[in-house]
Scaffold this active site. Structure first.
Site, PDB file in Angstrom:
ATOM      1  N   ASN A  52       0.765  -1.253   0.015  1.00 47.12           N
ATOM      2  CA  ASN A  52      -0.023  -0.075  -0.016  1.00 47.12           C
ATOM      3  C   ASN A  52       0.914   1.132   0.003  1.00 47.12           C
ATOM      4  OD1 ASN A  52      -0.532   1.988   2.562  1.00 47.12           O
ATOM      5  ND2 ASN A  52       0.057  -0.042   3.431  1.00 47.12           N
ATOM      6  N   LEU A  80      -0.471   8.458   3.934  1.00 47.32           N
ATOM      7  CA  LEU A  80      -0.854   9.241   4.892  1.00 47.32           C
ATOM      8  C   LEU A  80      -2.036  10.113   4.620  1.00 47.32           C
ATOM      9  CD1 LEU A  80       2.651   9.885   6.330  1.00 47.32           C
ATOM     10  CD2 LEU A  80       0.968   8.466   7.453  1.00 47.32           C
ATOM     11  N   CYS A 105       7.774   6.432   8.507  1.00 48.06           N
ATOM     12  CA  CYS A 105       7.564   6.821   7.112  1.00 48.06           C
ATOM     13  C   CYS A 105       8.866   6.807   6.562  1.00 48.06           C
ATOM     14  CB  CYS A 105       7.003   8.048   6.914  1.00 48.06           C
ATOM     15  SG  CYS A 105       6.319   8.173   5.098  1.00 48.06           S
TER      16      CYS A 105
HETATM   17  C1  LIG Z   1      -3.962   0.431   4.062  1.00 50.08           C
HETATM   18  C2  LIG Z   1      -2.943   0.524   5.236  1.00 50.08           C
HETATM   19  C3  LIG Z   1      -2.763   1.620   5.749  1.00 50.08           C
HETATM   20  C4  LIG Z   1      -1.697   1.996   6.689  1.00 50.08           C
HETATM   21  N1  LIG Z   1      -1.500   3.255   7.427  1.00 50.08           N
HETATM   22  C5  LIG Z   1      -0.708   3.525   8.416  1.00 50.08           C
HETATM   23  C6  LIG Z   1      -0.632   4.545   9.193  1.00 50.08           C
HETATM   24  O1  LIG Z   1      -1.201   5.636   8.653  1.00 50.08           O
HETATM   25  N2  LIG Z   1       0.397   4.992   9.957  1.00 50.08           N
HETATM   26  C7  LIG Z   1       0.998   3.720  10.328  1.00 50.08           C
HETATM   27  O2  LIG Z   1       1.991   3.885  11.432  1.00 50.08           O
HETATM   28  N3  LIG Z   1       1.019   2.729   9.993  1.00 50.08           N
HETATM   29  C8  LIG Z   1      -0.128   2.341   8.823  1.00 50.08           C
HETATM   30  N4  LIG Z   1      -0.088   1.186   8.372  1.00 50.08           N
HETATM   31  C9  LIG Z   1       0.621  -0.084   8.922  1.00 50.08           C
HETATM   32  C10 LIG Z   1      -0.009  -0.811   9.776  1.00 50.08           C
HETATM   33  O3  LIG Z   1      -0.444   0.005  11.024  1.00 50.08           O
HETATM   34  C11 LIG Z   1       0.660  -1.946  10.237  1.00 50.08           C
HETATM   35  O4  LIG Z   1       2.145  -1.473  10.870  1.00 50.08           O
HETATM   36  C12 LIG Z   1       1.386  -2.951   9.279  1.00 50.08           C
HETATM   37  O5  LIG Z   1       0.088  -3.126   8.249  1.00 50.08           O
HETATM   38  C13 LIG Z   1       1.526  -4.489   9.503  1.00 50.08           C
HETATM   39  O6  LIG Z   1       0.207  -5.051  10.296  1.00 50.08           O
HETATM   40  P1  LIG Z   1      -0.482  -6.068   9.439  1.00 50.08           P
HETATM   41  O7  LIG Z   1       0.426  -7.062   8.552  1.00 50.08           O
HETATM   42  O8  LIG Z   1      -1.457  -6.737  10.430  1.00 50.08           O
HETATM   43  O9  LIG Z   1      -1.175  -5.119   8.370  1.00 50.08           O
HETATM   44  C14 LIG Z   1      -0.887   0.819   7.226  1.00 50.08           C
HETATM   45  C15 LIG Z   1      -1.279  -0.265   6.823  1.00 50.08           C
HETATM   46  C16 LIG Z   1      -1.982  -0.505   5.935  1.00 50.08           C
HETATM   47  C17 LIG Z   1      -2.300  -1.979   5.449  1.00 50.08           C
END
Ligand SMILES: Cc1cc2nc3c(=O)[nH]c(=O)nc-3n(C[C@H](O)[C@H](O)[C@H](O)COP(=O)(O)O)c2cc1C
Ligand SMILES: Cc1cc2nc3c(=O)[nH]c(=O)nc-3n(C[C@H](O)[C@H](O)[C@H](O)COP(=O)(O)OP(=O)(O)OC[C@H]3O[C@@H](n4cnc5c(N)ncnc54)[C@H](O)[C@@H]3O)c2cc1C
Ligand SMILES: Cc1cc2nc3c(=O)[nH]c(=O)nc-3n(C[C@H](O)[C@H](O)[C@H](O)COP(=O)(O)OP(=O)(O)OC[C@H]3O[C@@H](n4cnc5c(N)ncnc54)[C@H](O)[C@@H]3O)c2cc1C
Ligand SMILES: Cc1cc2nc3c(=O)[nH]c(=O)nc-3n(C[C@H](O)[C@H](O)[C@H](O)COP(=O)(O)O)c2cc1C
Ligand code: FES
Ligand code: FES
Lengths: 307, 260, 307, 260
Positions: C70, C74, C130
């Site tokens: 993805n 932000l 980021c």
């Molecule tokens: C669609 C999407 C948007 C995300 N947006 C953010 C964000 O705004 N800030 C952040 O710290 N992490 C963001 N992440 C990261 C997630 O918080 C998480 O760290 C990461 O997806 C790993 O976990 P998962 O495999 O369970 O999804 C985002 C992840 C996804 C998939």
């Protein structure tokens, strides 16, 4: 008939762009044959060290969604027996062979180069991507552009074979390392080695699944990382790239080509599709050429490079 | 996806001083001749053939030969062990007159095979050999199964002195068999092979295994390069006759060729 | 009845160890409710910036074997509207909320902290991960232990909420960064953010699939990397870890616990198993407790730490 | 796994000055009410409802409203576009007497619905409204289908002056319908809702979509938080009546609430 998959890598003509990568099936001359017979256009030997290594204790391999972890631990019969397998293979086949070597200090790398000079191998590949090299090189070798340049330069000075530097994806800035290898005279790059490393845990026995605790990721799930690094690197360098990481279907190989690879490794995919995977992917690339109206693989366009 | 499962040892059966059978409650779904990779997460993961397999349990029979198997002999019922598999090729299931030739700890997988062959109506003869009476396994189990069964030891401690190849040779002279199966020491199978020029057969091979999923290349056999963990461990005659390394050398954990 | 899944994170009691991570479903108060109703024990808001952001143009999401890329970029309604969603949610629920904020310079981080101080949120999470922050911080912020320490320290000085530092996996040495955050007073760590980044290519149109070219990996395939980094970090620090990355089934959550996490994020798994995934994993953890004879989640052992 | 496929535009049909139908040769396997995400890789990926779907082709009908759809109008037959999906919930398939209420570019998905309803033997009435005669789409197609069909425009350019809600109100007064479906501008559906207190119905909603797979949270609707890309876009009455934001606000690309 005209071979539409024929291409060139660092001056050598290959009948298929698909490469058996280091550490996969390349332990014996027969494993190399078996892969070549099934359509691999280039064969890489297991990474060879001066002395034989048994590698880590098992489990050395663990599956997860989208790939595998491995911590083989660079098991190999040593440069002498390893080159015997390479020579035995070359007696039976015209398929180009990349001899992969691994060492923890400059002297060993140079000795290995002398051995490879006397072999029937076509390329020398320096495995500079082991995450745990703390012998002479202060920090993990693969992460230091300076050290990579120093080794490539010295090996290049004595090698009779074209030299390929194999890079690790687990560094902060792979492009600077690729440039250092190119500037030191590398004839090509091989990327990427396994990602991570990662780990898995057995929740009943409360133990890491791999005996070495950690292992590198390979297979379909690393393809996006491989494509990105190949693309980024190919935008910055002029020497050809042997691209790999998760290539499993013809479309993956075409993506790798578009990212900037000249030839394409297929390793873990052997698990998913059998040893026939090389022929399958060759056929799938041909089908793609037909669908898009391209004459040969060399007509497939590349992505616009990053500026 | 390649799946691992961690199971309690449901039962440990002492077969001989050096041979144990371990039974696990798990629907493994293995075919005769296939194997699992087994580990205790203390260092080492090793291949073992399926000695028997039902919908609710399966077992392996292990000979104590080195570091890993010695640790296995210290485990108790109720301890956890972790497996992956089943892996590899399996035996052809004939419904005709067949001969099964076993040697040492190679015999147990022939038990699961014999049971399966009987199920499809085959006429099954089993010959089983070992060094001494104490090393011979599964005699009672084969007898209970209702197959024709003969055993022999090298030291003659059961009366007759010789190997299962000797028993097989005699049977093959006097009777016709439609298919022959063998599992045991490689030199035994090599000796048997020369008796089998006119027969269809399959042998169960062993080579050093690491990945067991067909990618590390450690278990390939010369000169064709087929992998014993995928195309094997059960090899049909058409492959066996091509193997120049058969009975001559194998590869160790480094990949080095080791003469038998 | 006694809640066997109750645990504590930095002094706050949570009814389930499962956390909705930043950027997933946390855009509106109703998205937060929907997740909490389905069993999430802690809710994280989308990462909020001072000004609203529309994010990158689409495609912003792409699937591959084992996960997703993805490059949302932000997108968020800005700190004021974002905190309104948090407050609206807290009016309706007791579930603890982590407010995630993101900035490219110290001043903005401090302003965001003041805003969060006045909100109903329970924790302040600094998204320090980021990959592309080049404003004040010379190199990507997440990669510099020094900068991470500097920000955490300054924010900690004025924050009325416990402060969590969210770390990137894409650095050379995550442990040194974790230590810097701890030393600067962080009350907890959140790890890991997305891996890579990676890319995919459309072979018919010869274009990167994501409009931003590159995107971070999430989902099952990053679990081994997450486990390894959580394990390595938890062996080195004392503050609690909110562990995440690919957790999809109860067994994954237990692995994450054994690696050293105190509470556990579940993001991309919502795609694979539906919003019900939180309740499903809660049930699967309970089944694991029963099978192993543990009374509560807090009885589940940890791996022996790395020395 | 979420799969993307890149397809040639097989056919472009001009419906009105501002509305085109794009047909692709592909077995999409969508149900009525579902949508795809469409991109040309030049920036932007947008949801479009399935206007029709067969085993060998499907189509979408697009109104030119902004940057992305303007670029779509420059595409030629034979150009590639890339899609993923189908996504989302689909309409209930009734075999009774049903009323379909469409407005503007919202009408096309009701065409695929009407075709499917006829297949199962429903008694189908369609009312279709637009601003002007030139904005009205799919009239001929509905007539060919053999449903009872009425249309109306706000400017009276077809005779009667009004909206499809006006047509629906009249029909509902004089006849009984077992199920009502609507797709079109949100304020139209809001107006329709007050006529439907005693009816079972489903509405097709639109909200800003990014991931379309239910994780980014951009398309959740207050106060329950269901996601229009997963639990929607088709919403049954039981949800519609709970939506406090219905007809009042939606969220833009930043997540900010925007009043209608
Ligand atoms: C669609 C999407 C948007 C995300 N947006 C953010 C964000 O705004 N800030 C952040 O710290 N992490 C963001 N992440 C990261 C997630 O918080 C998480 O760290 C990461 O997806 C790993 O976990 P998962 O495999 O369970 O999804 C985002 C992840 C996804 C998939
Ligand atoms: C397909 C297959 C099926 C097998 N089935 C059985 C069985 O049913 N019962 C049984 O007792 N044994 C079986 N074996 C052999 C068994 O794997 C070894 O006895 C065991 O690995 C020895 O381990 P160790 O540490 O105790 O001994 P070590 O001291 O490590 O080794 C003793 C010998 O065992 C063999 N060996 C060791 N490691 C491996 C390995 N990873 N892969 C293959 N061979 C190895 C080598 O020949 C070695 O010389 C099988 C092997 C294979 C390949
Ligand atoms: C489930 C669903 C089905 C739809 N079906 C159709 C259809 O069949 N035919 C059709 O013409 N249009 C349909 N739309 C609307 C279509 O997605 C927008 O018209 C299109 O995205 C406008 O893009 P633009 O760049 O041309 O205009 P912009 O100038 O970007 O936006 C114009 C308006 O379109 C809407 N919009 C923009 N981007 C999105 C987005 N990513 N998601 C949702 N809405 C957006 C907003 O309301 C915006 O105000 C559907 C929307 C949804 C949610
Ligand atoms: C079992 C195994 C062993 C490997 N051994 C080596 C090795 O010895 N030397 C090396 O440079 N790379 C080694 N690799 C990495 C591969 O050459 C390749 O870079 C990586 O697996 C990514 O490609 P894939 O996803 O197609 O497998 C090994 C990979 C695997 C799976
Ligand atoms: S054990 Fe690895 S290929 Fe057979
Ligand atoms: S568009 Fe992302 S949740 Fe619906």
């Amino acid at each position: 008939m005209h071979n539409r998959l024929q291409t060139k890598f660092s001056g050598v003509t290959v009948d298929s762009p698909l490469v058996l990568p280091a550490g996969v099936m390349g332990m014996s001359y027969s494993g190399m044959s078996y892969s070549a017979v099934h359509g691999a256009g280039v064969i890489t030997s297991k990474s060879l060290t001066l002395q034989p290594r048994t590698g880590h204790k098992g489990p050395v391999m663990a599956g997860f969604e989208g790939g595998f972890l491995n911590c083989m631990g660079l098991c190999n019969p040593g440069i002498q027996d390893g080159l015997r397998e390479v020579n035995d293979f070359k007696e039976r086949s015209d398929t180009p062979v990349i001899v992969s070597v691994f060492a923890t200090n400059m002297d060993d790398f140079l000795q290995l180069t002398h051995h490879v000079n006397e072999s029937a191998g076509d390329f020398l590949e320096l495995n500079l991507s082991c995450p745990n090299v703390f012998d002479e090189f202060g920090i993990p070798l693969a992460a230091s552009a300076e050290e990579v340049g120093r080794i490539v330069g010295a090996v290049k000075g004595i090698s009779k074979k074209p030299v390929i530097a194999k890079l690790s994806p687990n560094v902060y800035d792979i492009v600077s390392i690729a440039c250092a290898a190119q500037d030191a005279g590398a004839d090509g790059l091989c990327m990427i080695n396994t990602v991570g490393p990662g780990m898995l845990i057995d929740t009943k026995m409360v133990k890491p699944v791999l005996h070495n605790k950690f292992g590198g990721l390979s297979g379909p799930c690393i393809k996006p990382i491989a494509l990105k690094l190949v693309y980024q690197t190919s935008s910055a360098i002029d020497i050809p790239i042997l691209g790999m990481g998760g290539v499993t279907y013809g479309n993956d190989a075409v993506e790798m080509w578009m990212a900037g690879a000249q030839i394409i490794g297929v390793g873990t995919a052997i698990y998913y599709r059998g040893i026939e995977v090389f022929n399958m992917i060759n056929q799938e690339i041909l089908a793609y050429l037909d669908e898009m109206g391209y004459e040969t693989i060399n007509d497939i366009p590349r992505l616009e490079p990053i500026l | 996806m390649d799946k691992r499962v961690t199971l309690k040892i449901a039962r440990i059966t002492r077969e001989t001083e050096l041979i144990n059978t371990y039974t696990f409650k798990h629907n493994l779904g293995a075919r005769p001749g296939q194997f699992i990779m087994l580990t205790d997460f203390e260092g080492g993961e090793k291949p073992f053939s399926i000695a028997d397999c039902h919908a609710d349990e399966f077992s392996i029979t292990v000979k104590k030969v080195g570091e890993f198997t010695t640790r296995l002999f210290e485990k108790q019922e109720g301890d956890f062990l972790s497996i992956r598999g089943p892996y590899g090729s399996s035996f052809f299931i004939s419904n005709q007159k067949v001969l099964l030739v076993g040697g040492g700890y190679g015999t147990p997988p022939l038990y699961y095979l014999a049971r399966t062959l009987l199920d499809v109506g085959a006429d099954v003869t089993v010959v089983n050999g070992a060094r001494t009476k104490e090393d011979l396994v599964f005699c009672d189990r084969f007898r209970h199964l209702g197959v024709r069964y003969q055993s022999i030891t090298q030291d003659g401690s059961l009366g007759q002195e010789g190997t299962s190849v000797d028993l097989a040779r005699n049977l093959l002279k006097s009777e016709h068999f439609d298919f022959v199966y063998a599992a045991g020491p490689e030199m035994m199978m090599k000796a048997l092979m020369s008796e089998l020029a006119d027969y269809e057969y399959e042998f169960l091979f062993e080579r050093y295994m690491k990945c067991a999923i067909g990618i590390c290349g450690n278990c390939t056999v010369d000169p064709i390069g087929i992998r014993l963990c995928v195309e094997g461990p059960v090899m049909p005659k058409k492959y066996v006759v091509q193997l120049t390394e058969f009975g001559r050398y194998h590869r160790d954990a480094t990949g080095k060729r080791i003469e038998f």
